[in-house]
Design a protein around this motif. Structure first.
Motif, PDB file in Angstrom:
ATOM      1  N   ASN A 811     -28.023   8.291  21.673  1.00 40.85           N
ATOM      2  CA  ASN A 811     -27.996   7.247  22.699  1.00 40.85           C
ATOM      3  C   ASN A 811     -27.175   7.693  23.896  1.00 40.85           C
ATOM      4  O   ASN A 811     -27.566   7.490  25.059  1.00 40.85           O
ATOM      5  N   ALA A 812     -25.994   8.324  23.601  1.00 41.84           N
ATOM      6  CA  ALA A 812     -25.110   8.780  24.681  1.00 41.84           C
ATOM      7  C   ALA A 812     -25.839   9.842  25.525  1.00 41.84           C
ATOM      8  O   ALA A 812     -25.823   9.800  26.764  1.00 41.84           O
ATOM      9  N   ALA A 815     -28.333   8.310  27.789  1.00 41.65           N
ATOM     10  CA  ALA A 815     -27.713   7.672  28.953  1.00 41.65           C
ATOM     11  C   ALA A 815     -27.258   8.726  29.959  1.00 41.65           C
ATOM     12  O   ALA A 815     -27.449   8.578  31.181  1.00 41.65           O
ATOM     13  N   ASP A 847     -18.841   8.367  25.920  1.00 42.54           N
ATOM     14  CA  ASP A 847     -19.522   9.239  26.891  1.00 42.54           C
ATOM     15  C   ASP A 847     -19.150   8.823  28.296  1.00 42.54           C
ATOM     16  O   ASP A 847     -18.446   7.827  28.470  1.00 42.54           O
ATOM     17  N   GLY A 851     -21.891   3.435  30.856  1.00 43.00           N
ATOM     18  CA  GLY A 851     -21.720   2.239  30.020  1.00 43.00           C
ATOM     19  C   GLY A 851     -22.961   1.364  29.961  1.00 43.00           C
ATOM     20  O   GLY A 851     -24.023   1.719  30.482  1.00 43.00           O
ATOM     21  N   PHE A 865     -34.142  -4.151  19.960  1.00 43.92           N
ATOM     22  CA  PHE A 865     -33.690  -4.320  21.352  1.00 43.92           C
ATOM     23  C   PHE A 865     -33.523  -2.946  21.966  1.00 43.92           C
ATOM     24  O   PHE A 865     -32.775  -2.097  21.463  1.00 43.92           O
ATOM     25  N   THR A 867     -33.748  -0.704  25.945  1.00 39.72           N
ATOM     26  CA  THR A 867     -33.972  -0.736  27.398  1.00 39.72           C
ATOM     27  C   THR A 867     -34.848   0.431  27.811  1.00 39.72           C
ATOM     28  O   THR A 867     -35.085   0.677  28.992  1.00 39.72           O
ATOM     29  N   LYS A 868     -35.259   1.180  26.763  1.00 36.35           N
ATOM     30  CA  LYS A 868     -36.034   2.400  27.075  1.00 36.35           C
ATOM     31  C   LYS A 868     -37.517   2.071  27.132  1.00 36.35           C
ATOM     32  O   LYS A 868     -37.949   1.070  26.538  1.00 36.35           O
ATOM     33  N   GLY A 873     -38.006   4.310  23.215  1.00 37.52           N
ATOM     34  CA  GLY A 873     -36.999   3.661  22.360  1.00 37.52           C
ATOM     35  C   GLY A 873     -37.646   2.804  21.281  1.00 37.52           C
ATOM     36  O   GLY A 873     -38.723   2.246  21.488  1.00 37.52           O
ATOM     37  N   GLY A 875     -35.486   0.623  19.493  1.00 37.89           N
ATOM     38  CA  GLY A 875     -34.595  -0.552  19.386  1.00 37.89           C
ATOM     39  C   GLY A 875     -34.031  -0.724  17.993  1.00 37.89           C
ATOM     40  O   GLY A 875     -33.473  -1.762  17.659  1.00 37.89           O
ATOM     41  N   LEU A 878     -29.259   1.256  16.825  1.00 33.20           N
ATOM     42  CA  LEU A 878     -27.961   0.587  16.672  1.00 33.20           C
ATOM     43  C   LEU A 878     -27.996  -0.471  15.566  1.00 33.20           C
ATOM     44  O   LEU A 878     -27.037  -0.636  14.826  1.00 33.20           O
ATOM     45  N   ALA A 901     -19.844   4.091  27.792  1.00 30.71           N
ATOM     46  CA  ALA A 901     -19.709   3.290  26.565  1.00 30.71           C
ATOM     47  C   ALA A 901     -18.793   3.999  25.574  1.00 30.71           C
ATOM     48  O   ALA A 901     -18.771   5.229  25.510  1.00 30.71           O
ATOM     49  N   PHE A 903     -18.105   3.698  21.554  1.00 35.52           N
ATOM     50  CA  PHE A 903     -18.436   3.090  20.266  1.00 35.52           C
ATOM     51  C   PHE A 903     -17.337   3.391  19.257  1.00 35.52           C
ATOM     52  O   PHE A 903     -16.750   4.471  19.278  1.00 35.52           O
TER      53      PHE A 903
END
Ligand code: ADP
Length: 917
Positions: A811-812, A815, A847, A851, A865, A867-868, A873, A875, A878, A901, A903
């Motif tokens: 994920n990092a 982003a 990272d 964020g 969920f 955003t990709k 993605g 979802g 996570l 972000a 974690f």
């Protein structure tokens, strides 16, 4: 000679004295005895009346010498010849025909050429003198004896008596001597004390009973007793003759002096009847007096102690002085100070409530001689709370002037107080019975049937009946129809066994039924025949109905538990089931009846069992509930996951007694979760394919270069062994590198194990980097990994934690790469570090990708969920990661740090002592 002495002489069986004329007359007629003597003292002639009495020692001698007529001791008075005797009083004792000496006094005078001895009888004179001397001695002795006996102490009395008997015995040379007194227990006589000379046989014993033999002696005078004449006295004197002297007072003969082996007329010829009686009186009178005194003393002492013991005492009221005299002990008990006091003062001791009655009764006694008997209360001398009760009795004795008013007082406080307490207790009991839900009854046994004869007063309030309503047949009518057979059985059992306990319903006067517990006992007479039955009815209606309700509610509860879809059970701390419902039994492929006694641990592995009991140990009275997801091995199914809630039941000491548990099968949920994790993992792998291709391409390139170079050298022919070895080694290390990656991928791709194990989270970081590091660097991402300076264990699956870390890093990366697209100068980095405290270890993944939109922060852990773009993605990353960390007992959270972000994976540390495997 006195008349008494004559009588005594007769009684002593003496030979009769010769009849004698008064000397004056005799003198007129002639001299008592005239003896003519020649010059040598030979008897020439005897004249005078006394000559007939004389006896010669040499009978028929012609001219006996005067000495031949005389007893030897008289020879002293006539030494020499008659001429020498002139002018002297001559006392001469002559032998007589009857053996008794003849005492004569006279003188000699010349009588021609011979001598005339003129003699007069002086026997009486001598006897009297002796007797009076003797009497004097006896009197002295008697006085001495009486004095000794009178003055000695009571304890010395027996000894002194013996001494005086000895005294007497020695004085009169009596071999055996005893004093007999009336036998106190029987009719007759008893030896009070005896004395026997040391050489005499012991005729009597102290205390010996003599019977009534002595009564046969007329008892008025001393008697010499021969057995021939008194054979009845053989019991008293044995085979010896004896001598008995009575002592009498106003009551007749009250003592005997007994002399055994004693011929009194020979041993004590001069002691008169009066002397003996005097001596006996000297012994007996003081002795009897002392004994009476002793008895009186004892009597008094007994009376005193009796009065003191009973708290009683006499009283006497004097009609003339208006005073009353109390027994000293009574006056003492009442703390009066004086034993004589006025009637008024005496009445003051009595409680006012009783005073008037007593005054009235005393008046009646005094005026009319009416006997009285009443109970009165007196003040307690020590002012105690309860009064003392006295029973007062009085009567008039005698008549007229000599009338006395006497009575006694008896302390009856004990009885009275007990009586009052008993009465109070009785009243309380009556009250209690009357107000309690119990009836006491008595049934008389009449020809095989039991007839009610008594019911306690509680019958009316309890059932509204009286005794009359309870005739045997009507009683049966009142028994509930369903209970009648029980009632009959109760009576039969009672008669057979002697006691019974039954329960049945009885109808009261309003028509309502009461449940009665009937307990009865049969009383029998001496022959074992039934007399009556005594019993108790206890109204147990409420208790019975309550028990009924409890039973019903228990039944409902049981149905609820039985039919519940949840698993419900109770078990002991050692995991032995005491109850389990049907659903539980079905999972365990048993019947509910088979469950009790089975051990829940049978369906767990050792580790599961240990974890389970460890959790139970943490239950306490303060925190009795614990919920967990437990894992079991069930028949026919490999693994089952149950969500299991335990509630501990503790005793007063806080000891765990039992656990009640409710469970629900969570296996399906668990399984889908696992599938989800697995697919997420596969997705991750898929995503990593690019990175991996690079990861494997790298060694492949190195190897191709090496192979190309070696082939080039081979074709030129300048191949040295060293060169070749170097290249081959390089190829080998690259092969190993590629193999490691592939291996790890294979391991990662596997399904997780079912059970969690402790592991070091650093392993997961290492694994993650093995898969991702090359790819990240290839994309220009700077990895900042700080070494954890500690070694801890967490519980779970190492591959799952790796999966979490991969998700976070991927994920990092996404982003970061997204951000760099807009800003090629951007320098992306990811940092991974760890820290710990006593309880938890935290892994940070941060990272500088900018964020997460704060509005989305709450949603990013939701499944699906993303955003990709679609197809990129899923979802799920996570959301799956969140579930994994939660399963490990930890927490996954995120914040926006300054550059991007951050974690945080927070995991509980498995403490050293909790590591079971
Ligand atoms: P996916 O990666 O398939 O979208 P995830 O559940 O892994 O699904 O991520 C959910 C969303 O959280 C992402 O779409 C992204 O918007 C956001 N996200 C996750 N990690 C980061 C990060 N390090 N920086 C910024 N946004 C992130």
């Amino acid at each position: 000679m006195s008349a008494g002495d004559k009588l005594f002489g007769r009684l002593l069986n003496r030979y009769p004295q010769p009849r004698q004329e008064p000397p004056e007359t005799q003198w007129v007629q002639c001299f008592g005895l005239q003896v003519q003597l020649n010059a040598e003292g030979r008897v020439m002639q005897l004249t005078g009346p006394l000559r007939h009495l004389l006896a010669q020692r040499v009978p028929n001698a012609r001219a006996p010498h005067l000495l031949d007529l005389l007893l030897p001791h008289s020879s002293l008075a006539i030494e020499g010849s008659p001429a020498d005797w002139q002018g002297q009083n001559l006392d001469l004792d002559f032998y007589t025909l009857n053996g008794a000496p003849l005492h004569l006094r006279g003188w000699v005078q010349p009588f021609g050429d011979a001598w005339l001895l003129q003699l007069l009888d002086i026997g009486d004179l001598l006897l009297e003198r002796r007797q009076s001397h003797n009497r004097e001695q006896c009197q002295r002795l008697a006085m001495q004896i009486a004095e000794q006996l009178r003055l000695c102490s009571l304890t010395r009395l027996p000894d002194v008596l013996t001494e005086q008997l000895q005294n007497l015995a020695q004085r009169f040379q009596i071999p055996c001597l005893a004093l007999a007194l009336p036998d106190e227990q029987e009719h007759g006589w008893q030896i009070q004390q005896q004395y026997a000379a040391f050489d005499a046989p012991q005729l009597w014993q102290n205390g010996q009973r003599l019977g009534t033999g002595l009564d046969s002696l007329s008892g008025s005078a001393p008697q010499y007793l021969t057995l021939r004449e008194h054979p009845r006295l053989q019991g008293t004197f044995g085979n010896a003759d004896g001598f008995a002297v009575p002592y009498h007072d106003a009551n007749g003969v009250v003592a005997w002096l007994l002399c055994g082996f004693y011929a009194v007329q020979q041993r004590a010829p001069d002691t008169t009847e009066r002397d003996w009686q005097q001596l006996t009186a000297a012994l007996a009178a003081p002795l009897l007096e002392r004994l009476r005194e002793h008895r009186h003393q004892l009597q008094l002492e007994r009376l005193e102690s009796l009065q003191a013991l009973l708290g009683t005492g006499w009283w006497e009221m004097f009609s003339d002085s208006d005073e009353v005299q109390l027994a000293p002990s009574l006056a003492n008990t009442l703390n009066l100070g004086t034993s004589r006091l006025s009637v008024q003062d005496w009445l003051e001791q009595v409680y006012p409530a009783d005073r008037e009655v007593l005054r009235r009764r005393l008046q009646d006694l005094r005026d009319d001689g009416l006997s009285m008997l009443l109970c009165v209360r007196l003040y307690r001398p020590d002012d105690g709370p309860e009064p003392i009760w006295y029973r007062l009795q009085g009567q008039a004795l005698g008549l007229g002037k000599s009338r006395r008013l006497v009575g006694f007082m008896l302390d009856i406080s004990d009885i009275k107080n007990q009586e009052q307490r008993a009465a109070a207790a009785h009243a309380r009991l009556d009250n209690l019975i009357a107000s309690s839900p119990a009836v006491i009854y008595v049934q008389r046994y009449v020809e095989g049937a039991l007839q009610p004869t008594f019911f306690s007063d509680s019958l009316l309030p309890l059932l509204g009946w009286s005794l009359a309503d309870c005739a045997p047949d009507t009683l049966v009518d009142r028994v509930h129809p369903d209970d009648r057979s029980q009632y009959f059985e109760r009576t039969r059992l009672l008669l057979r066994e002697g006691s019974v306990r039954a329960r049945y319903r009885l109808r009261d006067s309003r028509g309502d039924y009461h449940w009665l517990l009937d307990e009865a006992k049969l009383l029998r007479d001496d022959l074992g025949l039934p007399v009556e039955a005594v019993g108790l009815w206890l109204d147990v209606t409420e208790a019975t109905l309550a028990a009924e309700q409890v039973k019903q509610s228990e039944e409902r509860y049981r149905i609820l538990v039985e039919d519940s879809p949840a698993m419900i059970c109770r078990y002991r701390p050692d995991l032995t089931l005491t109850f389990g419902n049907r659903p539980l039994a079905m999972y365990l492929e048993l019947t509910p009846e088979q469950l009790p006694g089975m051990n829940l641990g049978n369906w767990m592995s050792q580790a599961q069992r240990d974890a389970f009991t460890q959790r139970l140990n943490q239950l306490s009275p303060e925190f009795p509930i614990s919920t967990a997801e437990i894992n079991l091995q069930l028949p026919g199914r490999e693994h089952a996951w149950w969500v299991w809630s335990d509630r501990g039941v503790f005793d007063e000491q806080g000891q765990l007694l039992e656990i009640q548990a409710v469970g629900r099968d969570n296996t399906e949920v668990r399984r889908s979760q696992q599938q989800l994790t697995q697919s997420a993992k596969m997705a991750t792998l898929g995503e990593m394919a690019t990175g991996l291709a690079h990861e494997i391409n790298q060694p492949l390139n190195v190897m191709r270069m090496a192979v190309v170079n070696v082939l080039k050298r081979l074709s030129t022919g300048e191949v040295q062994v060293d060169y070749l070895t170097d290249k081959l080694n390089r190829i080998d290390s690259q092969v190993q590198r590629a193999a490691r990656v592939v291996d790890h991928m294979r391991v990662f791709g596997r399904r997780s194990e079912i059970e969690q194990h402790p592991f070091n989270p650093a392993l997961a970081i290492e694994g993650t980097l093995a898969l991702l590091a090359e790819g990240m660097r290839g994309k220009g991402v700077d990895l900042r990994i700080s070494e954890a300076g500690f070694d801890v264990q967490v519980r779970g699956h190492v591959d799952q934690l790796e999966q979490v870390l991969i998700n976070l890093m991927v994920n990092a990366r996404d982003a970061l790469l997204g951000k760099r697209e807009g800003n090629p100068a951007f320098k992306p980095w990811i940092s991974v570090n760890a820290e710990r405290d006593a309880q938890v270890v935290r892994l940070w993944v941060e990272d500088n990708g900018g964020g997460i939109d704060p509005r989305l922060l709450e949603r990013i852990f939701e499944p699906f969920f993303t955003t990709k773009p679609v197809g990129v993605g899923t979802g799920l990353g996570l959301s799956v990661s969140y579930g994994i960390v939660e399963n490990m007992g930890g927490k996954l959270s995120v914040i926006n740090a300054t550059e991007g972000a951050r974690f945080c994976i927070e995991l509980p540390i498995v403490q050293e002592d909790q590591i079971t495997r």
